[in-house]
Write an enzyme that holds these catalytic residues in place. Structure first.
Site, mmCIF file in Angstrom:
data_model
loop_
_atom_site.group_PDB
_atom_site.id
_atom_site.type_symbol
_atom_site.label_atom_id
_atom_site.label_comp_id
_atom_site.label_asym_id
_atom_site.label_seq_id
_atom_site.Cartn_x
_atom_site.Cartn_y
_atom_site.Cartn_z
ATOM 1 N N ASP A 1 0.854 -1.199 0.000
ATOM 2 C CA ASP A 1 0.000 0.000 0.000
ATOM 3 C C ASP A 1 0.889 1.248 0.000
ATOM 4 O O ASP A 1 0.878 2.011 0.945
ATOM 5 C CB ASP A 1 -0.949 -0.011 1.221
ATOM 6 C CG ASP A 1 -0.224 -0.031 2.555
ATOM 7 O OD1 ASP A 1 0.950 -0.486 2.610
ATOM 8 O OD2 ASP A 1 -0.816 0.416 3.557
ATOM 9 N N HIS B 1 9.782 -0.457 8.505
ATOM 10 C CA HIS B 1 8.910 -1.622 8.722
ATOM 11 C C HIS B 1 8.921 -2.613 7.557
ATOM 12 O O HIS B 1 9.225 -3.790 7.710
ATOM 13 C CB HIS B 1 7.453 -1.167 8.884
ATOM 14 C CG HIS B 1 7.168 -0.291 10.046
ATOM 15 N ND1 HIS B 1 7.124 -0.759 11.337
ATOM 16 C CD2 HIS B 1 6.861 1.028 10.113
ATOM 17 C CE1 HIS B 1 6.793 0.233 12.153
ATOM 18 N NE2 HIS B 1 6.638 1.320 11.443
#
Ligand code: BDR
Ligand code: CA
Length: 322
Positions: free
Chosen positions: A9, A244
């Site tokens: 995303d 991340h």
């Protein structure tokens, strides 16, 4: 070469992981599938197309879910303060005129690619699990044909980041995540307990950009507001930005740099702990774990050689050609 589908995303840290996957010598990026999360689905898909063009990536982009697996779920507004107004920091609604997505949607792209390459595909999933859940619903048989699913998501024995209990990718679609983690395919989860040990400073990214010309400069430019976000938080346990999604990408290339624990993983769906990820450590005997026991054992990452992971990330980004 490890074939990878990147479900993403984009997203600032997603963009870094994409550049890593595209440039790692042992990884063959065979597809990019988009999902809503850091921005709306039109935006994350446009961002993926934009990055594909700017970084000369051959892999197709297949557009995925813009709504939850469970259609009655209420949608949250994307995290504009972290990833910028449309997901890539200061790059707002990039012009992607003339760029096409794959004719298939993301679940179909995943199904077709897995069936074309049985036991060869690793899915690196760094957004909500919606496309994975939709692919499993449409064709449950793919579960036994996927080599591995590497997820950036969850928080194990650790606080969340959107609520005290839940991490964003899982909180964003808990039912999808529970379906993906209880399916009979091998999943490894890299949660905040691990990713919070991996940060990159502004100076490090700037020096990578300097060495890699326009492509590295783009990554550096789009990351600046994300750095600002971490500066604002003022958490002095790390310096710079948390990378991340790159943790999951590095796992696909170098799993030996991580330690794991085995056991079924469930996701809390509803209530104040909505989106919390809980593993039943299978080394421990539980009297009442009937909500876990019937499901496949998955791996949760519990340890990381963070300096080595960051070295692999840096060295791979330095391979980027200008
Ligand atoms: C995850 O959420 C998104 O903001 C990041 O891209 C990452 O995938 C971290 O919680
Ligand atoms: Ca992401």
């Amino acid at each position: 070469m490890q074939k990878v589908i990147y479900d993403t995303d984009p997203g600032v840290d997603d963009a870094m992981a994409l550049l890593f996957l595209e440039n790692h010598p042992d990884i063959d990026l065979v597809g990019i599938t988009t999902v809503f999360g850091n921005a709306y689905i039109e935006e994350t898909t446009n961002n993926a197309l934009f990055l594909k063009r700017e970084w000369n990536i051959a892999a197709p982009v297949a557009k995925g879910a813009g709504q939850h697996f469970e259609p009655n779920r209420v949608s949250h507004i994307p995290p504009r303060a972290i990833h910028g107004p449309t997901g890539l920091g200061p790059i707002i609604n990039p012009d992607v005129t003339g760029l096409e997505t794959d004719p298939r949607d993301a679940p179909q792209f995943i199904i077709d690619t897995v069936r074309a390459h049985p036991h060869e595909i690793v899915i690196v999933a760094v957004g909500r699990m919606t496309n994975l859940a939709n692919a499993l619903s449409r064709d449950p048989g793919i579960a036994s044909l996927v080599k591995q699913v590497v997820v950036m998501g969850g928080a194990f024995d650790h606080r969340g980041n959107v609520t005290p209990a839940a991490e964003a990718n899982i909180h964003g679609d808990p039912e999808a995540a529970d379906k993906a983690f209880t399916a009979p395919w091998p999943v490894v989860l890299i949660g905040l307990n691990i990713t919070h040990q991996t940060s990159m400073t502004r100076a490090e990214l700037a020096s990578i950009a300097e060495a890699t010309g326009a492509r590295g400069k783009l990554l550096n430019d789009l990351s600046q507001e994300y750095f600002d976000f971490y500066d604002r938080i003022g958490d002095d346990s790390f310096e710079g930005m948390i990378v991340h999604d790159s943790c999951a990408a590095v796992y696909a290339a170098a799993p030996e740099l991580f330690e794991t624990r085995s056991g079924p993983v469930r996701v809390v769906c509803g209530g104040i702990a909505d989106g919390q990820t809980i593993q039943m450590d299978e080394r421990i005997g539980f009297g009442m774990a009937d909500d876990w026991r019937p499901f496949p054992s998955q791996k949760v990452v519990t340890g990381i050689d963070a300096p080595a992971v960051l070295k692999v990330l840096r060295e791979t980004l330095l391979l980027v050609k200008s």
